[in-house]
Design a protein around this motif. Structure first.
Motif, PDB file in Angstrom:
ATOM      1  N   GLN A 141      35.183 -36.750 -23.646  1.00  0.00           N
ATOM      2  CA  GLN A 141      33.830 -37.268 -23.874  1.00  0.00           C
ATOM      3  C   GLN A 141      33.839 -38.406 -24.887  1.00  0.00           C
ATOM      4  O   GLN A 141      33.185 -39.441 -24.687  1.00  0.00           O
ATOM      5  N   SER A 165      27.986 -38.326 -29.202  1.00  0.00           N
ATOM      6  CA  SER A 165      28.236 -37.879 -27.834  1.00  0.00           C
ATOM      7  C   SER A 165      26.984 -37.235 -27.238  1.00  0.00           C
ATOM      8  O   SER A 165      26.634 -37.469 -26.074  1.00  0.00           O
ATOM      9  N   GLU A 166      26.275 -36.442 -28.030  1.00  0.00           N
ATOM     10  CA  GLU A 166      25.034 -35.809 -27.552  1.00  0.00           C
ATOM     11  C   GLU A 166      23.930 -36.841 -27.368  1.00  0.00           C
ATOM     12  O   GLU A 166      23.160 -36.790 -26.405  1.00  0.00           O
ATOM     13  N   GLN A 167      23.848 -37.788 -28.306  1.00  0.00           N
ATOM     14  CA  GLN A 167      22.780 -38.784 -28.266  1.00  0.00           C
ATOM     15  C   GLN A 167      22.860 -39.666 -27.022  1.00  0.00           C
ATOM     16  O   GLN A 167      21.835 -40.020 -26.431  1.00  0.00           O
ATOM     17  N   TYR A 168      24.091 -40.015 -26.629  1.00  0.00           N
ATOM     18  CA  TYR A 168      24.257 -40.960 -25.516  1.00  0.00           C
ATOM     19  C   TYR A 168      24.712 -40.282 -24.223  1.00  0.00           C
ATOM     20  O   TYR A 168      25.129 -40.974 -23.289  1.00  0.00           O
ATOM     21  N   ALA A 169      24.630 -38.963 -24.158  1.00  0.00           N
ATOM     22  CA  ALA A 169      25.103 -38.247 -22.963  1.00  0.00           C
ATOM     23  C   ALA A 169      24.329 -38.677 -21.718  1.00  0.00           C
ATOM     24  O   ALA A 169      24.910 -38.910 -20.651  1.00  0.00           O
ATOM     25  N   ASP A 170      23.007 -38.789 -21.835  1.00  0.00           N
ATOM     26  CA  ASP A 170      22.191 -39.153 -20.670  1.00  0.00           C
ATOM     27  C   ASP A 170      22.472 -40.589 -20.231  1.00  0.00           C
ATOM     28  O   ASP A 170      22.552 -40.888 -19.030  1.00  0.00           O
ATOM     29  N   ILE A 171      22.600 -41.492 -21.191  1.00  0.00           N
ATOM     30  CA  ILE A 171      22.888 -42.896 -20.861  1.00  0.00           C
ATOM     31  C   ILE A 171      24.249 -43.007 -20.192  1.00  0.00           C
ATOM     32  O   ILE A 171      24.428 -43.742 -19.214  1.00  0.00           O
ATOM     33  N   ALA A 224      25.820 -40.891 -18.397  1.00  0.00           N
ATOM     34  CA  ALA A 224      25.817 -40.366 -17.031  1.00  0.00           C
ATOM     35  C   ALA A 224      25.314 -41.390 -16.020  1.00  0.00           C
ATOM     36  O   ALA A 224      25.601 -41.284 -14.825  1.00  0.00           O
ATOM     37  N   GLN A 225      24.591 -42.400 -16.501  1.00  0.00           N
ATOM     38  CA  GLN A 225      24.024 -43.396 -15.593  1.00  0.00           C
ATOM     39  C   GLN A 225      24.900 -44.639 -15.451  1.00  0.00           C
ATOM     40  O   GLN A 225      24.598 -45.512 -14.645  1.00  0.00           O
TER      41      GLN A 225
END
Length: 532
Positions: A265, A216-222, A224-225
């Motif tokens: 999440q 969840s932390e690793q792909y949080a930025d992806i 969001a897009q």
């Protein structure tokens, strides 16, 4: 560009001088001095030097050439001897690469390299006891190849003794747990899978939650897009991680005091990863309901039906009948601002067509309640109730027994069939067929003589409705339940195909048909008159 000194070494190495081959291998191994670093080229020259008994060459191979470079060689198994010698000289990492080279090619068959199999297992055990996580995980995968404590593999083979399954299982769990504790993701997933299969939820969460949180932390930025599910994200995560995220969210929801934001999440990451089960679960989460349409008090805030419809539609289009059923429940809700009974019925029928038992029952009940609005609704009700009853719905079976009859032979027809001669069957084929139909489905004499089979056969049932020609009769349905009934009905229907079964057809009106019947089988006709 190679210097003069390097060129001299290259010429000597090509000429077969062992020292030059070793020196050239070292230069390619570490790079510099005019030559680029190239592990594959270094392996080539170190291998040639080792073949001429240069001990430093196989030590360099064992300590510096990783598995992926050895795997890319033309004959990886030929390199095993150098890793074996390096391991014998005390290089632990060489033993691990040796084990990986051998075990990856055995595919569970120790006979591929019988001389090395026992040694690589020993090498793995040594490396595993030394705390090398990769060795622990590899040993867990091949624990059935390791001899139990107190025995040696050769003595077992000579004595014909097979390792006890319990010991194998304990060894597998032991090394899998140690590898998981050392941070090997595959080992953690393996233990989580085992706990899931045993329904051991505390252990599952202990192993799965750290992995799910890390993802969840690793792909949080992806995440969001993204606006729609991504195949790229699905490939990056992989099926195992998608399943892990979904299962973690499902188990968390059953635990006390769970973090609703964390559950959402996990579900969102798996849903955007194009996992259809996660899309269904996320849709139900937003709708605050379960797969049966019952309201659940989960998370914080009220239901978000707009988001729920979006994810449930994606799951339904991916082939999940539960999603269409859930959509039908949403469009039925009075608190939903876009409540629409037409859309509700459309989604409900879609779920029923895909085999959803509750949807089939609901479609059957709805059609039966509205049977007076449309004449064929009772036929439609029987169709859906049969589908639901076949999946074990007791409610559907009970209602089906009340609204439709089962095929039961008619006594008068059995007697008439026995009295028909071959000549009479040839002379009156329509009459003989109608009598056989009465035997199969328990028709009364008027029903048998007047039934229009072209309109009566609905595939799953017979519609018996002769009220237009016999006012005392009632409309009823008879179930077609067996393959034999279906075959016989199809055979009889072929006879009446393209034939006018009404009073203007070749059989005449009811009086003419009855006269023909009494003439052909007078004794049976007399018995039928007594019954009537």
């Amino acid at each position: 560009m190679a210097k003069r000194e390097d060129l001299a070494i290259i010429r000597a190495a090509r000429a077969g001088q062992a020292a030059a081959q070793l020196a050239l291998g070292k230069r390619y191994l570490f790079g510099g001095n005019g030559l680029p670093q190239s592990l594959s080229t270094a392996l080539h020259w170190l291998d040639r030097a080792a073949q001429q008994q240069e001990s430093e060459a196989w030590m360099l191979i064992g300590s510096h050439i990783p598995l992926e470079v050895a795997e890319a060689a033309s004959d990886p198994l030929a390199l095993c001897v150098w890793y074996e010698r390096a391991f014998d000289a005390g290089l632990m990492q060489a033993g691990l690469v040796l084990a990986q080279l051998v075990l990856n090619r055995e595919d569970g068959n120790p006979q591929v390299l019988p001389g090395l199999h026992g040694k690589v297992i020993k090498a793995l055990e040594t490396a595993a006891h030394a705390g090398i996580a990769e060795a622990q995980w590899l040993l867990a995968q091949h624990a059935d190849s390791a001899p139990p404590p107190g025995r040696t593999a050769p003595s077992e083979q000579l004595a014909g003794i097979q390792p006890e399954p319990r010991l194998e299982q304990d060894a597998t769990l032991k090394w899998t747990a140690r590898a998981a504790d050392a941070g090997v993701m595959q080992a953690q997933q393996s233990l989580a899978q085992l706990a899931w299969e045993k329904a051991d939820w505390p252990v599952f969460l202990e192993r799965a939650l750290p992995l799910a949180r890390a993802l969840s932390e690793q792909y949080a930025d992806i995440l969001a897009q993204l606006n729609v599910p991504s195949e790229t994200l699905a490939r990056q995560l992989g099926e195992e991680n998608l399943s892990l995220l979904l299962r973690s969210a499902q188990v968390l929801q059953t635990s006390d005091g769970f973090d609703a934001a964390e559950v959402q999440q996990f579900l969102e990451l798996a849903a955007y990863g194009d996992d259809k089960a996660a899309q269904l679960a996320l849709g139900l989460w937003y709708a605050r309901m379960n797969s049966d349409g019952e309201r659940l008090l989960v998370g914080t805030g009220s239901a978000n039906y707009k988001k729920a419809i979006r994810w449930l539609t994606l799951a339904g289009e991916a082939g999940l009948a539960d999603a269409w059923y859930a959509l039908s429940r949403i469009y039925l809700k009075s608190e939903f601002s876009q409540r629409n009974l037409v859309d509700m019925q459309r989604h409900l029928e879609h779920a029923a067509e895909m085999g959803h038992c509750a949807a089939q029952l609901e479609c059957g009940l709805s059609a039966w309640r509205n049977r007076r609005e449309k004449l064929a609704n009772d036929v439609r009700a029987v169709y859906w109730l049969q589908k639901a009853a076949a999946q074990g719905s007791g409610e559907a079976a009970n209602l089906l027994a009340r609204i439709a009859d089962s095929a039961q032979p008619a006594a008068w027809a059995e007697t008439a069939k026995q009295q028909l001669t071959r000549e009479q069957v040839k002379a009156h084929p329509f009459l003989a067929a109608r009598i056989e139909l009465a035997v199969l489905f328990g028709l009364s004499r008027p029903e048998a003589l007047l039934l229009d089979l072209n309109q009566a056969d609905c595939g799953h049932c017979l519609v018996i409705d002769i009220r237009a020609h016999y006012a005392r009769s009632k409309r009823r349905l008879i179930l077609i339940q067996t393959g034999d009934e279906r075959q016989a009905l199809t055979r009889i229907a072929r006879l009446f195909e393209d034939v006018d079964c009404g009073p203007n057809g070749p059989e005449g009106n009811y009086r003419q048909r009855l006269y023909r019947f009494k003439t052909a089988v007078p004794s049976s006709a007399a018995e039928a008159d007594e019954v009537l």
